[in-house]
Scaffold this motif. Structure first.
Motif, PDB file in Angstrom:
ATOM      1  N   SER A 154       0.831  -1.208   0.000  1.00  0.00           N
ATOM      2  CA  SER A 154       0.000   0.000   0.000  1.00  0.00           C
ATOM      3  C   SER A 154       0.864   1.256   0.000  1.00  0.00           C
ATOM      4  O   SER A 154       0.581   2.229  -0.708  1.00  0.00           O
ATOM      5  CB  SER A 154      -0.914   0.000   1.219  1.00  0.00           C
ATOM      6  OG  SER A 154      -1.763  -1.120   1.207  1.00  0.00           O
ATOM      7  N   GLU A 158       0.979   4.024  -3.013  1.00  0.00           N
ATOM      8  CA  GLU A 158       0.695   5.438  -2.743  1.00  0.00           C
ATOM      9  C   GLU A 158       1.847   6.326  -3.218  1.00  0.00           C
ATOM     10  O   GLU A 158       1.635   7.394  -3.787  1.00  0.00           O
ATOM     11  CB  GLU A 158       0.441   5.615  -1.256  1.00  0.00           C
ATOM     12  CG  GLU A 158       0.064   7.033  -0.876  1.00  0.00           C
ATOM     13  CD  GLU A 158      -0.216   7.167   0.607  1.00  0.00           C
ATOM     14  OE1 GLU A 158      -0.444   8.301   1.061  1.00  0.00           O
ATOM     15  OE2 GLU A 158      -0.201   6.126   1.298  1.00  0.00           O
ATOM     16  N   SER A 298      -9.742  -7.201  -6.446  1.00  0.00           N
ATOM     17  CA  SER A 298     -10.320  -5.868  -6.575  1.00  0.00           C
ATOM     18  C   SER A 298     -11.584  -5.953  -7.424  1.00  0.00           C
ATOM     19  O   SER A 298     -11.708  -6.807  -8.310  1.00  0.00           O
ATOM     20  CB  SER A 298      -9.320  -4.886  -7.200  1.00  0.00           C
ATOM     21  OG  SER A 298      -8.894  -5.338  -8.461  1.00  0.00           O
ATOM     22  N   TRP A 373     -11.177  -1.870   1.160  1.00  0.00           N
ATOM     23  CA  TRP A 373     -10.821  -0.453   0.977  1.00  0.00           C
ATOM     24  C   TRP A 373     -11.547   0.100  -0.246  1.00  0.00           C
ATOM     25  O   TRP A 373     -11.354  -0.388  -1.365  1.00  0.00           O
ATOM     26  CB  TRP A 373      -9.323  -0.294   0.734  1.00  0.00           C
ATOM     27  CG  TRP A 373      -8.428  -0.586   1.888  1.00  0.00           C
ATOM     28  CD1 TRP A 373      -8.165   0.187   2.956  1.00  0.00           C
ATOM     29  CD2 TRP A 373      -7.659  -1.783   2.055  1.00  0.00           C
ATOM     30  NE1 TRP A 373      -7.276  -0.431   3.798  1.00  0.00           N
ATOM     31  CE2 TRP A 373      -6.949  -1.645   3.267  1.00  0.00           C
ATOM     32  CE3 TRP A 373      -7.497  -2.953   1.321  1.00  0.00           C
ATOM     33  CZ2 TRP A 373      -6.099  -2.621   3.746  1.00  0.00           C
ATOM     34  CZ3 TRP A 373      -6.657  -3.937   1.795  1.00  0.00           C
ATOM     35  CH2 TRP A 373      -5.966  -3.769   2.991  1.00  0.00           C
ATOM     36  N   SER A 375     -12.301   2.940  -3.207  1.00  0.00           N
ATOM     37  CA  SER A 375     -11.572   3.946  -3.986  1.00  0.00           C
ATOM     38  C   SER A 375     -12.478   4.426  -5.104  1.00  0.00           C
ATOM     39  O   SER A 375     -13.607   3.939  -5.254  1.00  0.00           O
ATOM     40  CB  SER A 375     -10.283   3.349  -4.574  1.00  0.00           C
ATOM     41  OG  SER A 375     -10.591   2.347  -5.524  1.00  0.00           O
TER      42      SER A 375
END
Length: 821
Positions: A154, A158, A298, A373, A375
């Motif tokens: 992660s 980022e 995902s 998470w 997004s």
């Protein structure tokens, strides 16, 4: 990985901070499952750093320790679990500072795969770690390592996004314009640099682009340009560029065809930039996601799979070629309406991460810990199969419940039997202990002295149903047939399971009150078993469950068998103790005689057996007249509490009586001769004793001389006619009997007035776990002063009742002599 790699250690610490909440929960779980003083995630660099700590003895996170003192450094260097049961004698760690300082007595550590660190548990006392302990910590360490990897991924992702944003902000984007009619290609300086051209050498035609393309991507770029010219639509295309130096770059181009008035594409314009760094970061992220043991996938905002790693393929039971592009809810319909859907939609709608645990039914049939998470693109989901952990937690919970029930049963039985509530009272307490943990209601039965089985206790979880259960227990045995489950249990001594109580019992009961009580209770299943100890059936237990409750499983039946065994042993032991108590008491009473009735004095005696069988047998009293007319009273206490002590007491009492009568000697002489006789006759025991002789001195005035001698016994008390109480004691007590036969015995003399009362007693009256001897004597002195005017028989009863209202732990003997006025 070498222990001296500080850069890697720093990265690990940073990852641990990012993953802190989840790693903290894993450390907390290690404390709950393994019960150490401390659970700790340690990261190793130039020093050991405690990244996460948990437990009652835990220090502060971030605490550093030199590597020379670190046990986790030993674990990392070993590369496998380090099991230290007694650190002080283990040569691998005995010289480390925490051991020599007494902070660590036992240690269990597991290295974190792929990281320079370890998950460990330890405590101050030595401990025998089991294989199950090691397996549980290995499973938790795997979860910690996976969490650290995910945190690192992660962070890298980022960072890559920031680099891409900075590139945009710095306008590091080149532009292109291609005249398709005249084949004139215009690039700005940035784009020339990206494709490796100098302005003077740039040919200015489409060949400049084609010449730099990677051979594997050239055909795709031509097709993209052709489609744009044909359709007039825009494009977004990424391709590789091979520079003259051999370096390969990635370039992302976006553009659109420009149409003339006739609708024919005449130009292609757009922008492009070097996407090499982003592609490398994405490749690294993908490589880490593929290699980590945790599952990751995902989803797009339309709930379609956009990425699935290898571990997710394994746990989900489908390959990425099947899942990618497919709808989550169609592939996994059981997730609809479950915790999975609730938390996924909540995360997607709120924009906040969601962490939860949930079970998915077969074919997956597993528990998962999930982190979702959200997004702008959709939802990223990381999950672990925690089925083994849940099973371990469930096993730990059931073990704790089992131990708690067994402890409750043991306490209940011991309390009931010690309080002398009897076997029936103990079984009543037992039925309350097993309801509702093992059943909805229960009946306990006892084989009584008539040899028949009697239902003596019942209990129901519903207070309103308890009278009905008691009524059924009162009536059922007379109504049952020889095929009833309890009959089979008594006959075989085995646990009998009744899967259908209506068929086995309800439908065959005779009409009347018992049948009405049964159908009011309406049990679904039952288990019956005999209470057997030393081959004897002592009773039985029948446990019932309602129709809305599943039958007992194998683990519950095993627990019930263990409970029944403990109950049977306790009942058998109680019966044996009661038998021994009665034998000792009967022997004791048979050796004690009624006191004489001299003219000048009144004599009263008492013997009160101990409440516990094991404490009966050693106390005695005696009163008789010597040939010369003097009255002798004696009291003693043989060391020991059983039939052997009672027999020894009988020997000493007979010897003392014979010596005192035949010799006519005073108290000191009698005790000295008794000591010698014990030595010569090999009476191997120890005892305390006090002997007093009352001699009339002046019959006219009524004065009486009291001679007394004490061999280690509590002091004699005298209540005088004016209400005072004198304690007859010497500054230093004489030795008890059986220690030194030639010891010198002292004799004391005091003169008593008419109406005086002399009291002799054993220590069971004034000493116990709740009453120190000195305090007990002081209380007795106060009672004698308060009650001394009562008639002699009433006086002894009142003293016993006031000092020992609940009975005594030791048996009690008393002798009281009151001089007549």
């Amino acid at each position: 990985m070498a222990l001296d790699d500080p850069a890697r250690g720093a990265a690990a610490r940073a990852a641990a901070v990012a993953a802190g909440p989840v790693v903290q929960r894993l450390a907390d779980l290690a404390v709950r499952l393994l019960g150490p003083d401390v659970a700790q995630v340690s990261l190793i660099g130039e020093v050991q750093t405690a990244a996460v700590v948990s437990g009652p003895g835990a220090g502060r996170p971030g605490t550093e320790l030199p590597l020379a003192a670190s046990l986790c450094a030993v674990t990392v260097e070993l590369g496998q679990p380090l099991v230290v049961r007694d650190a002080a004698v283990d040569p691998r760690v005995a010289d480390r500072l925490p051991i020599s300082a007494g902070e660590v007595g036992a240690y269990l550590g597991v290295p974190l795969d792929g990281w320079q660190g370890a998950l460990c548990v330890f405590g101050a006392a030595p401990r025998d770690w089991t294989d199950r302990d090691v397996a549980v910590l290995e499973l938790l360490a795997e979860c910690v390592a996976a969490e650290l990897r995910l945190a690192e991924v992660s962070a890298e992702s980022e960072a890559a996004g920031w680099r891409w944003a900075l590139a945009i902000d710095a306008a590091e984007i080149g532009s292109f314009d291609w005249d398709a009619v005249g084949d004139q290609l215009t690039w700005d300086d940035r784009l020339l640099a990206v494709y490796g051209w100098d302005r003077p050498a740039f040919p200015g035609t489409l060949s400049a682009l084609i010449e730099r393309l990677h051979p594997d991507d050239a055909e795709g770029v031509r097709a993209t340009i052709s489609t744009a010219l044909t359709t007039g639509e825009g494009f977004d295309q990424e391709h590789r560029v091979r520079l003259p130096s051999g370096e390969v770059r990635w370039v992302r181009a976006r553009g659109r065809a420009v149409l003339d008035d006739a609708g024919t594409a005449v130009r292609v314009v757009g922008v492009a930039h070097d996407s090499t760094q982003r592609r490398r970061a994405e490749t690294q992220v993908s490589r880490v996601l593929e290699s980590m043991p945790a599952a990751f996938f995902s989803l797009g905002r339309d709930w379609a799979f956009t990425y699935v790693n290898v571990e997710a393929e394994r746990l989900l039971g489908s390959g990425r070629e099947v899942l990618l592009g497919g709808d989550l809810w169609e592939f996994f319909p059981d997730a609809v309406g479950s915790d999975f859907e609730v938390h996924y939609r909540q995360a997607m709608e709120s924009g906040e991460p969601s962490v939860f645990q949930a079970w998915y039914p077969p074919p997956l049939d597993s528990w998962y810990e999930v982190r979702a998470w959200p997004s702008a693109e959709g939802l990223s989901v990381y999950f672990l199969d925690i089925s083994e952990r849940r099973r371990a937690e469930e096993a730990t919970r059931r073990d704790a419940e089992r131990l708690a029930l067994l402890a409750r049963v043991s306490d209940t039985l011991s309390t009931a039997l010690i309080d002398r509530r009897g076997a029936s009272g103990a079984l009543q307490e037992l039925t309350q202990a097993v309801v509702p943990g093992l059943c909805d209601w229960a009946i306990a039965s006892l084989v009584e002295e008539d040899g028949r089985l009697h239902d003596v206790a019942s209990w129901h979880r519903d207070p309103a149903a308890r009278p009905v259960a008691a009524s059924y227990a009162r009536l059922r045995l007379a109504a049952l047939t020889n095929t009833a489950p309890i009959v089979a249990a008594l006959a075989t001594g085995e646990l009998t399971v009744v899967p259908d109580m209506a068929a086995a019992v309800g439908n065959v009961l005779p009409a009347g009150e018992v049948r009405e009580a049964y159908w009011t209770l309406d049990p679904g299943t039952a288990v019956a078993l005999a209470l057997v100890a030393r081959g004897r059936v002592l009773g039985a237990m029948t446990l019932y469950r309602g129709r809305d409750r599943a039958p007992m499983d194998a683990r519950e039946r095993e627990l019930l068998r263990e409970v029944a065994d403990r109950v049977a042993v306790a009942l058998d032991s109680a019966a044996l103790q009661e038998q021994q108590r009665r034998m000792a008491e009967e022997l004791q009473r048979s050796l004690l005689t009624d006191p004489p009735e001299p003219e000048h004095a009144e004599i009263a005696v008492r013997y009160v057996p101990a409440v516990q069988a094991a404490q009966v047998g050693g106390d005695w009293y005696d009163a008789f007249l010597q040939p010369g007319g003097a009255t002798v009273v004696a009291i003693g206490d043989v060391v020991g509490h059983d039939t052997v002590a009672a027999a020894a007491m009988g020997q000493l009492r007979s010897l003392l009586r014979g010596i005192a009568y035949s010799s006519g000697g005073g108290p000191a002489a009698v005790l000295s001769d008794l000591d010698l006789a014990m030595e010569g006759l090999q009476v191997r025991t120890l005892a305390t004793a006090a002997v007093a002789r009352l001699e009339q001195v002046d019959q006219v005035r009524g004065e009486t001389r009291l001679r007394w001698s004490n061999a280690g016994h509590p002091p004699l008390l005298v209540h005088t006619p004016d209400g005072r109480v004198e304690v007859l004691a010497t500054e230093r007590a004489d030795l008890m009997l059986g220690v030194e036969p030639t010891t010198s015995r002292r004799e004391q003399v005091t003169v008593l007035d008419p109406g005086s009362t002399v009291l002799l007693y054993t220590d069971g009256l004034v000493e116990g776990s709740d009453l120190p001897l000195d305090d007990g004597v002081a209380r007795l002195v106060g009672l004698l002063a308060e009650l001394g005017e009562l008639p002699l028989e009433e006086l002894l009863d009142a003293i016993v009742a006031r000092l020992r209202p609940q009975g005594s732990e030791d048996d009690v003997a008393l002798v009281a002599v009151r001089l007549r006025c």
